[in-house]
Design an enzyme around this catalytic site. Structure first.
Site, PDB file in Angstrom:
ATOM      1  N   CYS A  25     -51.797 -23.888   3.766  1.00 16.40           N
ATOM      2  CA  CYS A  25     -52.218 -24.332   2.441  1.00 16.40           C
ATOM      3  C   CYS A  25     -53.591 -25.009   2.551  1.00 16.40           C
ATOM      4  O   CYS A  25     -53.929 -25.602   3.563  1.00 16.40           O
ATOM      5  CB  CYS A  25     -51.202 -25.315   1.863  1.00 16.40           C
ATOM      6  SG  CYS A  25     -51.588 -25.820   0.154  1.00 16.40           S
ATOM      7  N   ASP A  32     -54.421 -27.609   1.126  1.00 16.76           N
ATOM      8  CA  ASP A  32     -54.217 -29.052   0.991  1.00 16.76           C
ATOM      9  C   ASP A  32     -54.930 -29.829   2.112  1.00 16.76           C
ATOM     10  O   ASP A  32     -54.766 -29.514   3.285  1.00 16.76           O
ATOM     11  CB  ASP A  32     -52.706 -29.344   1.025  1.00 16.76           C
ATOM     12  CG  ASP A  32     -52.390 -30.748   0.551  1.00 16.76           C
ATOM     13  OD1 ASP A  32     -52.924 -31.714   1.143  1.00 16.76           O
ATOM     14  OD2 ASP A  32     -51.604 -30.896  -0.400  1.00 16.76           O
ATOM     15  N   ARG A  87     -54.353 -32.527   3.383  1.00 16.32           N
ATOM     16  CA  ARG A  87     -53.491 -33.289   4.297  1.00 16.32           C
ATOM     17  C   ARG A  87     -52.870 -32.423   5.379  1.00 16.32           C
ATOM     18  O   ARG A  87     -52.044 -32.892   6.164  1.00 16.32           O
ATOM     19  CB  ARG A  87     -52.382 -33.979   3.486  1.00 16.32           C
ATOM     20  CG  ARG A  87     -52.913 -34.976   2.464  1.00 16.32           C
ATOM     21  CD  ARG A  87     -51.856 -35.345   1.442  1.00 16.32           C
ATOM     22  NE  ARG A  87     -51.468 -34.190   0.633  1.00 16.32           N
ATOM     23  CZ  ARG A  87     -50.531 -34.231  -0.321  1.00 16.32           C
ATOM     24  NH1 ARG A  87     -49.907 -35.367  -0.572  1.00 16.32           N
ATOM     25  NH2 ARG A  87     -50.236 -33.142  -1.005  1.00 16.32           N
ATOM     26  N   HIS A 130     -45.967 -26.751   3.415  1.00 18.70           N
ATOM     27  CA  HIS A 130     -45.780 -28.189   3.635  1.00 18.70           C
ATOM     28  C   HIS A 130     -45.015 -28.811   2.469  1.00 18.70           C
ATOM     29  O   HIS A 130     -45.185 -28.398   1.315  1.00 18.70           O
ATOM     30  CB  HIS A 130     -47.133 -28.894   3.819  1.00 18.70           C
ATOM     31  CG  HIS A 130     -48.000 -28.877   2.599  1.00 18.70           C
ATOM     32  ND1 HIS A 130     -48.151 -29.975   1.780  1.00 18.70           N
ATOM     33  CD2 HIS A 130     -48.729 -27.890   2.031  1.00 18.70           C
ATOM     34  CE1 HIS A 130     -48.955 -29.655   0.780  1.00 18.70           C
ATOM     35  NE2 HIS A 130     -49.314 -28.395   0.899  1.00 18.70           N
ATOM     36  N   CYS A 150     -46.138 -29.912  -1.535  1.00 18.67           N
ATOM     37  CA  CYS A 150     -47.186 -28.950  -1.890  1.00 18.67           C
ATOM     38  C   CYS A 150     -47.392 -28.924  -3.406  1.00 18.67           C
ATOM     39  O   CYS A 150     -46.463 -28.620  -4.166  1.00 18.67           O
ATOM     40  CB  CYS A 150     -46.812 -27.560  -1.390  1.00 18.67           C
ATOM     41  SG  CYS A 150     -48.098 -26.324  -1.692  1.00 18.67           S
TER      42      CYS A 150
HETATM   43 CO    CO Z   1     -49.928 -27.138  -0.605  1.00 24.94          CO
END
Ligand code: CO
Length: 208
Positions: free
Chosen positions: A41, A43, A45, A97, A100
């Site tokens: 992803c 993302d 993080r 994750h 998400c």
């Molecule tokens: Co995500």
């Protein structure tokens, strides 16, 4: 300039790497031989190299919203083809994750406009499978737990999408079942990865 601090951090980082290992950068100049293809992803993080404690040259990476493998996405198709036919990676990891935002949006009742909405239609299939399973089992889950289920199901779905690609199937024939495909979920609250699915020798293995 607003990003001066980052450029300064870059110079410091590069100097520290070379101080600890003079060939840290130069050894990769001749080419790359990464251990795996990571599909994760976008993302912020979930930084792949940090999570696996890897450096330059170790991971070939594709990231998008909700780690989706879409058949009509020329971008990811090119990444997978290059990994499978040129880099000859032995392993492909699809890593979702918990927490998400893409999965949460796909599960929300309100549809999203534009590209994000269209993109997450693919992930909404994972929601449909989870809904059907829970209905069959006569179960309801607290929302947070429900979203974790959909995150895991989304990873299984995208692993299946990878395993249905013609270029991957051709590689299995040519390279005795390689690449293996792994479905992982990263927990942003602990830093740990859970395995949810594997395809070994072209066959899904289920829970490890
Ligand atoms: Co995500």
């Amino acid at each position: 300039m607003a990003l001066d601090d980052l450029l300064e951090q870059n110079r410091k980082w590069a100097a520290e790497r070379v101080a600890a290992d003079p060939e840290y950068f130069t050894r990769h100049v001749g080419g790359q031989d990464p251990r795996l293809l990571w599909i994760g992803c976008s993302d912020s993080r979930v930084p792949a190299e940090h999570i696996l404690n890897c450096g330059p040259g170790e991971l070939f990476i594709h990231r998008n919203v909700a780690n989706v493998v879409a058949y009509n996405d020329v971008n990811i198709a090119t990444v997978i083809q290059y990994s499978v036919e040129k880099l000859l990676v032995d392993d492909i990891v699809v890593c979702g994750h918990y927490g998400c935002g893409g999965v949460a949006a796909a599960c929300a009742d309100v549809g999203l406009d534009g590209y994000i909405g269209d993109w997450l239609m693919i992930t909404s299939w994972a929601k449909t499978w989870v809904d059907e399973r829970l209905k069959k089992e006569g179960k309801t889950l607290p929302h947070a737990e429900y979203l974790r289920e959909v995150v895991e199901e989304n990873v299984r779905l995208q692993v299946k999408h990878v395993s249905h690609l013609t270029m991957v199937r051709k590689s299995w024939e040519k390279r005795q079942g390689l690449p293996r495909i792994h479905g992982w979920v990263y927990d942003i609250s602990t830093g740990l990865i859970k395995q949810v699915m594997e395809v070994i020798d072209g066959r899904p293995q289920g829970e490890p």
